[in-house]
Write a protein that holds these residues in place. Structure first.
Motif, PDB file in Angstrom:
ATOM      1  N   VAL A 257     -18.408 -10.706  47.683  1.00  0.00           N
ATOM      2  CA  VAL A 257     -17.272 -10.023  47.071  1.00  0.00           C
ATOM      3  C   VAL A 257     -16.022 -10.767  47.506  1.00  0.00           C
ATOM      4  N   LEU A 258     -15.288 -11.291  46.529  1.00  0.00           N
ATOM      5  CA  LEU A 258     -14.105 -12.102  46.803  1.00  0.00           C
ATOM      6  C   LEU A 258     -12.870 -11.472  46.182  1.00  0.00           C
ATOM      7  N   ASP A 259     -11.755 -11.597  46.875  1.00  0.00           N
ATOM      8  CA  ASP A 259     -10.472 -11.111  46.385  1.00  0.00           C
ATOM      9  C   ASP A 259      -9.599 -12.322  46.127  1.00  0.00           C
ATOM     10  N   GLY A 260      -8.860 -12.305  45.018  1.00  0.00           N
ATOM     11  CA  GLY A 260      -8.039 -13.473  44.736  1.00  0.00           C
ATOM     12  C   GLY A 260      -7.145 -13.277  43.531  1.00  0.00           C
ATOM     13  N   LEU A 299     -14.758 -10.120  51.268  1.00  0.00           N
ATOM     14  CA  LEU A 299     -15.031  -8.771  51.743  1.00  0.00           C
ATOM     15  C   LEU A 299     -16.510  -8.522  52.032  1.00  0.00           C
ATOM     16  N   HIS A 300     -17.347  -9.390  51.533  1.00  0.00           N
ATOM     17  CA  HIS A 300     -18.792  -9.239  51.730  1.00  0.00           C
ATOM     18  C   HIS A 300     -19.423 -10.610  51.517  1.00  0.00           C
ATOM     19  N   ARG A 304     -23.681  -8.769  54.350  1.00  0.00           N
ATOM     20  CA  ARG A 304     -22.842  -8.313  55.460  1.00  0.00           C
ATOM     21  C   ARG A 304     -21.457  -7.927  54.954  1.00  0.00           C
ATOM     22  N   ASP A 305     -21.049  -6.678  55.211  1.00  0.00           N
ATOM     23  CA  ASP A 305     -19.710  -6.234  54.848  1.00  0.00           C
ATOM     24  C   ASP A 305     -18.706  -6.731  55.891  1.00  0.00           C
ATOM     25  N   LEU A 306     -17.564  -7.219  55.402  1.00  0.00           N
ATOM     26  CA  LEU A 306     -16.580  -7.855  56.287  1.00  0.00           C
ATOM     27  C   LEU A 306     -15.248  -7.112  56.334  1.00  0.00           C
ATOM     28  N   LEU A 307     -15.145  -5.984  55.648  1.00  0.00           N
ATOM     29  CA  LEU A 307     -13.872  -5.284  55.511  1.00  0.00           C
ATOM     30  C   LEU A 307     -13.189  -5.003  56.845  1.00  0.00           C
ATOM     31  N   ASP A 308     -13.968  -4.631  57.851  1.00  0.00           N
ATOM     32  CA  ASP A 308     -13.388  -4.202  59.118  1.00  0.00           C
ATOM     33  C   ASP A 308     -13.155  -5.346  60.095  1.00  0.00           C
ATOM     34  N   LEU A 309     -13.560  -6.538  59.711  1.00  0.00           N
ATOM     35  CA  LEU A 309     -13.333  -7.685  60.582  1.00  0.00           C
ATOM     36  C   LEU A 309     -11.890  -8.167  60.453  1.00  0.00           C
ATOM     37  N   PRO A 310     -11.364  -8.835  61.475  1.00  0.00           N
ATOM     38  CA  PRO A 310     -10.017  -9.411  61.353  1.00  0.00           C
ATOM     39  C   PRO A 310      -9.953 -10.430  60.216  1.00  0.00           C
ATOM     40  N   LEU A 311      -8.787 -10.581  59.645  1.00  0.00           N
ATOM     41  CA  LEU A 311      -8.604 -11.529  58.546  1.00  0.00           C
ATOM     42  C   LEU A 311      -9.082 -12.915  58.925  1.00  0.00           C
ATOM     43  N   ARG A 312      -8.852 -13.352  60.164  1.00  0.00           N
ATOM     44  CA  ARG A 312      -9.259 -14.706  60.548  1.00  0.00           C
ATOM     45  C   ARG A 312     -10.766 -14.908  60.365  1.00  0.00           C
ATOM     46  N   GLU A 313     -11.568 -13.865  60.627  1.00  0.00           N
ATOM     47  CA  GLU A 313     -13.017 -13.989  60.447  1.00  0.00           C
ATOM     48  C   GLU A 313     -13.396 -13.926  58.969  1.00  0.00           C
ATOM     49  N   LEU A 315     -11.566 -15.088  56.634  1.00  0.00           N
ATOM     50  CA  LEU A 315     -11.211 -16.401  56.101  1.00  0.00           C
ATOM     51  C   LEU A 315     -12.255 -17.451  56.461  1.00  0.00           C
ATOM     52  N   ASP A 316     -12.885 -17.310  57.616  1.00  0.00           N
ATOM     53  CA  ASP A 316     -13.986 -18.225  57.960  1.00  0.00           C
ATOM     54  C   ASP A 316     -15.127 -18.069  56.950  1.00  0.00           C
ATOM     55  N   ALA A 317     -15.432 -16.839  56.593  1.00  0.00           N
ATOM     56  CA  ALA A 317     -16.481 -16.602  55.601  1.00  0.00           C
ATOM     57  C   ALA A 317     -16.073 -17.165  54.242  1.00  0.00           C
ATOM     58  N   LEU A 318     -14.813 -16.987  53.890  1.00  0.00           N
ATOM     59  CA  LEU A 318     -14.318 -17.529  52.626  1.00  0.00           C
ATOM     60  C   LEU A 318     -14.455 -19.047  52.592  1.00  0.00           C
ATOM     61  N   GLU A 319     -14.151 -19.686  53.691  1.00  0.00           N
ATOM     62  CA  GLU A 319     -14.269 -21.141  53.769  1.00  0.00           C
ATOM     63  C   GLU A 319     -15.720 -21.583  53.572  1.00  0.00           C
TER      64      GLU A 319
END
Length: 504
Positions: A257-260, A299-300, A304-313, A315-319
């Protein structure tokens, strides 16, 4: 069984007070009296929405009905929900007449006050996205739980009635059952304006600074080969954007799940006008103008759901999953590098930059100040409340706009000014054709609208004023463009407008 009259009385009490606490108390008291099967439809009604969504009924249909009111209230919430569902089901030959007959039956069973409520409900005049925040607090109070679990469940479900139903059925445990579901859109996290880049950097500390594109917000969901694309308002546009679907399907993952943002580019790589991007969302030929995605959050990823993780983490997933399609950004830049990125964004034809707290979790709406937007000029997204008929060259066209800011306490938008500047001949023609579809009433000079359209205005600032109820007035306001990607709940608040006062 609770009568519609109780909803109408509560709605009236909410509208009559500016106190957020009084609004919350009134709504919570009614929610606490409902039978379980009444909670969802009553929540929709209290939020100014039709249970089950739009029913395809406009002002002209309702205005043509002349139905005597019932002398005493008898309609229950369940009967109203069933009648609306019946109207929604009517299709095919003769549907207009049959729909009118069904509406007449509903209105004939309603008292005068209930008739007025129902007409305003069908016309969208009661629909106030800003009331959602008050509704969340009222649901929490009625269910005896904290507001945060309700707010989170609403973010994940995107449906206030379903959230209320869960809260009053099972409290915090039922709310905790809501999870991010790939394929079901999440209410987006929004940004608030910053005075300037330096103040945003000083306020947030460790940040990501990224381009603020002049595009349209998208949220994409993929589960194996199934892909869905949603707008800022959670409307699905998948069939209109096959190039985005193909791109997401080609990412190296099983689920995401990506936001953009997405936008159309010209041959030189610069953004095309915003209206051209938005036009693609309803295009008959989806290949007539290619859209390019730029993702800024994940976000996912792969179960694995990533909503509650810090933005820096996140962004690592996004990369890892979409590095080629990330929005231009710099992590933890100094003031000089951040200023360079701001200039680069403007030179590339974009609006400015976003400054985001790297330690922030993902949360819907403008709660907190973790995301700040920085642009070179003052702009506000405001709700169009009405339009006046023009004079001289503009005679025969709806011209001068009445503009309102969102009331964070759930009331109707608060008027902060008028403007006719920036309206091209094309926009004047569009307004004159479109506004009657949203009309609630009119007088000799003005057509008043359901508060649905959002317009972006540039302005020279604001000033204290007793002319408008918010105590402020716009200075040198000029229409920049309409924002079909936004609804009234996404408009800037009266607090944001007051924050632009000198020394504010």
């Amino acid at each position: 069984m609770v009568l519609l009259a109780a909803v109408v009385a509560t709605s009236g009490a909410v509208a009559a007070t500016r106190s957020r606490r009084a609004k919350t108390t009134a709504i919570a008291e009614l929610l606490g009296r409902l039978d379980p099967d009444e909670v969802a439809p009553a929540t929709a009604l209290l939020a100014g929405e039709l249970p089950g969504g739009r029913a395809g009924v406009g002002w002209s249909t309702l205005a043509a009905l002349a139905v005597d009111p019932a002398p005493e209230p008898s309609l229950t919430i369940g009967q109203v929900a069933a009648a609306i569902a019946e109207v929604r089901r009517i299709r095919g030959a003769g549907s207009g007449q049959r729909r009118a007959e069904a509406l007449a039956g509903l209105l004939g069973a309603a008292t005068a006050a209930e008739q007025e409520f129902l007409v305003r409900l069908f016309c969208g005049e009661l629909r106030q996205g800003a009331l959602e925040g008050v509704m969340v607090e009222a649901i929490a109070a009625a269910a005896g739980v904290a507001a945060e679990p309700v707010r989170r469940a609403f973010m994940l479900s995107g449906r206030l009635p379903a959230t209320a139903e869960a809260a009053l059925r099972g409290g915090a445990a039922a709310l905790a059952e809501f999870r991010l579901e790939v394929g079901r859109p999440v209410r987006p996290m929004l940004a608030s304006p910053a005075e300037d880049l330096d103040s945003a950097l000083a306020e947030l500390g460790a940040v990501s600074v990224e381009y603020k594109l002049d595009g349209a917000r998208i949220q994409v969901h993929r589960d194996v080969d199934e892909v869905h694309v949603y707008t800022r308002t959670l409307r699905e546009i998948t069939r209109h954007v096959p190039e985005l679907v193909g791109l997401v399907r080609g990412l190296d993952c099983r689920s995401v799940v990506l936001d953009g943002e997405t936008l159309a580019l010209d041959d030189s790589g610069r953004p095309r006008p915003f209206q051209e991007t938005m036009g693609r969302f309803g295009a008959q030929n989806p290949r007539e103008l290619l859209l390019h995605p730029y993702f800024f959050d994940c976000l996912h990823l792969d179960g694995r759901d990533l909503l509650d993780l810090p933005l820096r983490e996140r962004l690592d997933a996004l990369e890892r999953v979409a590095s080629r399609h990330r929005i231009p950004a710099v992590l933890s830049p100094g003031a000089e590098r951040a200023a360079e990125l701001f200039d680069e964004a403007l030179s590339a034809g974009h609006e400015g930059v976003m400054v985001k707290d790297l330690d922030s979790a993902y949360a819907a709406g403008r709660r907190g100040r973790a995301w700040r937007k920085v642009k070179p000029e003052h702009t506000l997204d405001l709700v169009v409340l009405a339009a006046e008929w023009g004079h001289g060259r503009r005679r025969g066209f709806l011209s001068n706009l009445h503009l309102g800011a969102r009331d964070p306490d759930g009331g109707p938008p608060i008027m902060v000014g008028k403007t006719f500047k920036g309206l091209t001949d094309e926009l004047l023609a569009w307004q004159t054709a479109e506004f009657p579809r949203l009309e609630t009433h009119r007088d000799d000079w003005t057509v008043y609208l359901a508060p649905e359209l959002v317009v972006e205005v540039e302005l020279g600032g604001v000033q204290a004023s007793t002319r408008y109820p918010g105590g402020v007035a716009l200075r040198f306001a000029r229409v920049r463009r309409y924002r079909p990607d936004k609804d009234a709940a996404s408009a800037d608040s009266i607090e944001a407008v007051r924050g632009m006062l000198p020394g504010g």
